[in-house]
Design a protein around this motif. Structure first.
Motif, short mmCIF file in Angstrom:
data_model
loop_
_atom_site.label_atom_id
_atom_site.label_comp_id
_atom_site.label_asym_id
_atom_site.label_seq_id
_atom_site.Cartn_x
_atom_site.Cartn_y
_atom_site.Cartn_z
N TYR A 320 0.84 -1.19 0.00
CA TYR A 320 0.00 0.00 0.00
C TYR A 320 0.89 1.25 0.00
O TYR A 320 2.08 1.19 0.28
N TRP A 321 0.27 2.38 -0.31
CA TRP A 321 0.89 3.70 -0.19
C TRP A 321 2.19 3.80 -0.99
O TRP A 321 3.22 4.22 -0.48
N ASP A 322 2.12 3.43 -2.23
CA ASP A 322 3.29 3.40 -3.12
C ASP A 322 3.55 4.79 -3.69
O ASP A 322 2.63 5.43 -4.22
N ALA A 323 4.80 5.27 -3.60
CA ALA A 323 5.16 6.59 -4.12
C ALA A 323 6.66 6.65 -4.38
O ALA A 323 7.43 5.85 -3.81
N PRO A 324 7.12 7.58 -5.21
CA PRO A 324 8.56 7.70 -5.49
C PRO A 324 9.33 8.18 -4.26
O PRO A 324 8.81 8.96 -3.44
N LEU A 325 10.55 7.70 -4.11
CA LEU A 325 11.43 8.23 -3.06
C LEU A 325 11.65 9.72 -3.28
O LEU A 325 11.77 10.20 -4.42
N GLY A 326 11.72 10.45 -2.19
CA GLY A 326 11.89 11.90 -2.30
C GLY A 326 10.58 12.65 -2.35
O GLY A 326 10.56 13.88 -2.35
N SER A 327 9.46 11.92 -2.36
CA SER A 327 8.14 12.53 -2.34
C SER A 327 7.36 11.97 -1.16
O SER A 327 7.82 11.09 -0.44
N SER A 328 6.16 12.47 -0.96
CA SER A 328 5.26 11.94 0.06
C SER A 328 4.05 11.31 -0.62
O SER A 328 3.80 11.56 -1.80
N TYR A 329 3.33 10.49 0.12
CA TYR A 329 2.11 9.87 -0.40
C TYR A 329 0.92 10.52 0.30
O TYR A 329 0.92 10.68 1.52
N MET A 330 -0.11 10.89 -0.48
CA MET A 330 -1.25 11.61 0.09
C MET A 330 -2.55 11.00 -0.41
O MET A 330 -2.69 10.66 -1.59
N CYS A 331 -3.51 10.83 0.50
CA CYS A 331 -4.84 10.36 0.13
C CYS A 331 -5.83 10.94 1.14
O CYS A 331 -5.93 10.46 2.28
N ASN A 332 -6.55 11.98 0.73
CA ASN A 332 -7.47 12.66 1.63
C ASN A 332 -8.75 11.87 1.86
O ASN A 332 -9.33 11.91 2.94
N LYS A 333 -9.20 11.16 0.84
CA LYS A 333 -10.42 10.38 0.99
C LYS A 333 -10.16 9.11 1.80
O LYS A 333 -9.02 8.70 2.00
N GLU A 334 -11.25 8.50 2.25
CA GLU A 334 -11.13 7.28 3.06
C GLU A 334 -10.50 6.17 2.25
O GLU A 334 -10.89 5.92 1.11
N GLN A 335 -9.52 5.50 2.83
CA GLN A 335 -8.82 4.40 2.19
C GLN A 335 -8.69 3.26 3.20
O GLN A 335 -8.53 3.50 4.40
N THR A 336 -8.76 2.02 2.74
CA THR A 336 -8.72 0.86 3.63
C THR A 336 -7.45 0.05 3.40
O THR A 336 -7.13 -0.30 2.26
N VAL A 337 -6.75 -0.22 4.49
CA VAL A 337 -5.61 -1.13 4.48
C VAL A 337 -6.09 -2.45 5.08
O VAL A 337 -6.40 -2.53 6.26
N SER A 338 -6.16 -3.49 4.26
CA SER A 338 -6.64 -4.79 4.72
C SER A 338 -5.46 -5.62 5.21
O SER A 338 -4.68 -6.14 4.41
N VAL A 339 -5.33 -5.73 6.52
CA VAL A 339 -4.22 -6.47 7.12
C VAL A 339 -4.54 -7.96 7.18
O VAL A 339 -3.69 -8.80 6.90
N SER A 340 -5.77 -8.28 7.52
CA SER A 340 -6.23 -9.67 7.55
C SER A 340 -7.75 -9.65 7.49
O SER A 340 -8.37 -8.59 7.49
N GLY A 341 -8.35 -10.85 7.46
CA GLY A 341 -9.80 -10.91 7.45
C GLY A 341 -10.42 -10.36 8.72
O GLY A 341 -11.57 -9.94 8.72
N ALA A 342 -9.64 -10.35 9.80
CA ALA A 342 -10.15 -9.88 11.09
C ALA A 342 -9.72 -8.46 11.42
O ALA A 342 -10.15 -7.92 12.45
N PHE A 343 -8.89 -7.84 10.59
CA PHE A 343 -8.36 -6.52 10.95
C PHE A 343 -8.13 -5.67 9.70
O PHE A 343 -7.40 -6.07 8.80
N GLN A 344 -8.81 -4.52 9.67
CA GLN A 344 -8.61 -3.54 8.61
C GLN A 344 -8.43 -2.16 9.25
O GLN A 344 -8.94 -1.90 10.34
#
Length: 410
Positions: A320-344
């Motif tokens: 997740y959150w892929d971006a070039p080195l030397g920059s930052s990653y930005m996402c203002n809208k809601e985004q989900t990181v799915s770690v497992s079926g029991a945890f997001q």
């Protein structure tokens, strides 16, 4: 399953060691030892991670988290005999080792002690350590388990000694296995006994799986990690945890005002660790790929839930959150990181830069696709043209039908 066959050792027979790597590839370990008769004598499955604090050459202190063990060997692991008890010996990285010793009494066996040795001469793990060499910490335990029972401790256990913190969870182990068959009877650790107690529901109807009550948008907090040269990692985000345990779902908003951040920065990895009164740790581990981009590679969490149980999950195979080195990653809208079926994890107003932070400020941001509204323009234009074409086709078909209605058959 990958099996490693060791050469026969006089008096010990032939030892067969098998390692199974699951979703947590680097530290989810499953080990089976077999004797000369090819009967299982010891079984163990566990997860572990280490945190080492060390002094640097410029007289500051850094903390290194060791969760990715890399290539692992098991030289010295034995079933045991009348002279020496069973032993699990694990070697990893450059000169690192971990040893668990077991002893036996009349009707019980014990996890007698655990030793962890690390090598500060490993310049990749400790690139600027002041004192180079081997260091060992030893913990006597004396955890007694009835013979022919499997010890289980899914809850997080922590061993601390000076500058080293060892953490274990999802532990299943049985030494002195009887008749080559791992027991189905479990001996629970105290923490697991506590976590299995849930409030009694006085009802004659089975309780269905609950659904979490929607929560308002969490407040965004700003977190940072400092090394000897200043700020090396920046993160701003609102965090909402979605947890499912025992068919009960819950939503927890993280309060940035009561949440603390620590971590570490290396050339190719960076760690942001959050903790609070209920969260033991929430780790975001970033990595560099192809020498020119960064991404979120790993998330680990352990926290106390309202029912008194401990919830622990780890996944080091994320992207997740892929971006070039030397920059930052930005996402203002809601985004989900799915770690497992029991945890997001739901993130809001996210901006993160784990590498190449200059003067404590974010660099130019790469926006996520959810924030990119420019894609709406071709969609709207395309939809409009499609609608116009449909109207023209319908009008043409209606016109043809009317023209045919004016002719009579002779």
């Amino acid at each position: 399953m990958v099996c490693f066959r060791l050469f026969p050792v006089p008096g010990l027979g032939l030892v067969l060691v098998c390692l199974v790597l699951g979703a947590l590839r680097s530290y989810a370990l499953e080990l089976t030892l077999q004797d000369s008769e090819k009967a299982t004598c010891l079984y163990a499955k566990w997860q572990m991670t280490f945190r080492v604090r060390y002094e640097t050459t410029n007289k500051t202190y850094k903390t290194q988290n060791i969760s990715d063990l890399g290539a692992v060997t098991y030289n010295g692991s034995i079933c045991g005999d009348d002279q020496s008890g069973p032993k699990i010996a694990v070697q990893f990285r450059s000169g690192f080792s971990w040893i668990a010793n077991f002893t036996k009494a009349a009707s019980t066996y014990s996890i007698d002690s655990i030793s962890f040795s690390y090598n500060t001469s490993d310049n990749i793990t400790f690139p600027d350590a002041k004192d180079k060499g081997m260091h060992t910490v030893h913990h006597p335990l004396a955890i007694k388990i009835p013979l022919n029972e499997l010890f289980r401790c899914n809850s997080l256990s922590t061993l601390e000694n000076n500058d080293v913190v060892q953490q274990y969870w999802d532990v299943h182990v049985q030494a002195f296995v009887q008749n080559g068959t791992v027991s189905k009877n479990e001996f629970l650790c105290d923490k697991d006994k506590t976590s299995t107690v849930v409030p009694t529901i006085h009802t004659t109807v089975p309780s269905p799986t609950t659904t979490p009550t929607p929560k308002e948008k969490p407040e965004a907090g700003t977190y940072s990690v400092n090394n000897g040269n200043g700020t090396c990692l920046l993160a701003t985000m609102g965090l909402q945890l979605n947890i499912t345990q025992d068919k009960v779902a819950s939503v927890i908003n993280i309060n940035p005002n009561t949440t603390h951040s620590t971590g570490s920065c290396q050339s190719h990895t960076a760690l942001l660790r959050l903790n609070s009164s209920t969260i033991k740790y929430l780790d975001f581990v970033f990595a560099v790929k192809n020498e020119n981009r960064f991404y979120l590679k790993e998330v680990n969490v352990s926290m106390n839930l309202v029912n008194g149980s401990v919830f622990s999950i780890a996944n080091n195979n994320l992207s997740y959150w892929d971006a070039p080195l030397g920059s930052s990653y930005m996402c203002n809208k809601e985004q989900t990181v799915s770690v497992s079926g029991a945890f997001q994890i739901n993130t809001f107003d996210l901006r993160v830069q784990p590498f190449n932070v200059i003067e404590g400020k974010y660099s130019t941001a790469q926006e996520c696709s959810l924030d990119d509204d420019t894609i709406l323009i071709p969609i709207i234009v395309g939809a409009g043209l499609s609608g116009l074409i449909i109207v023209i086709v319908i009008a043409y078909l209606i016109g043809r039908r009317k023209s045919y209605a004016g002719y009579q058959t002779l």
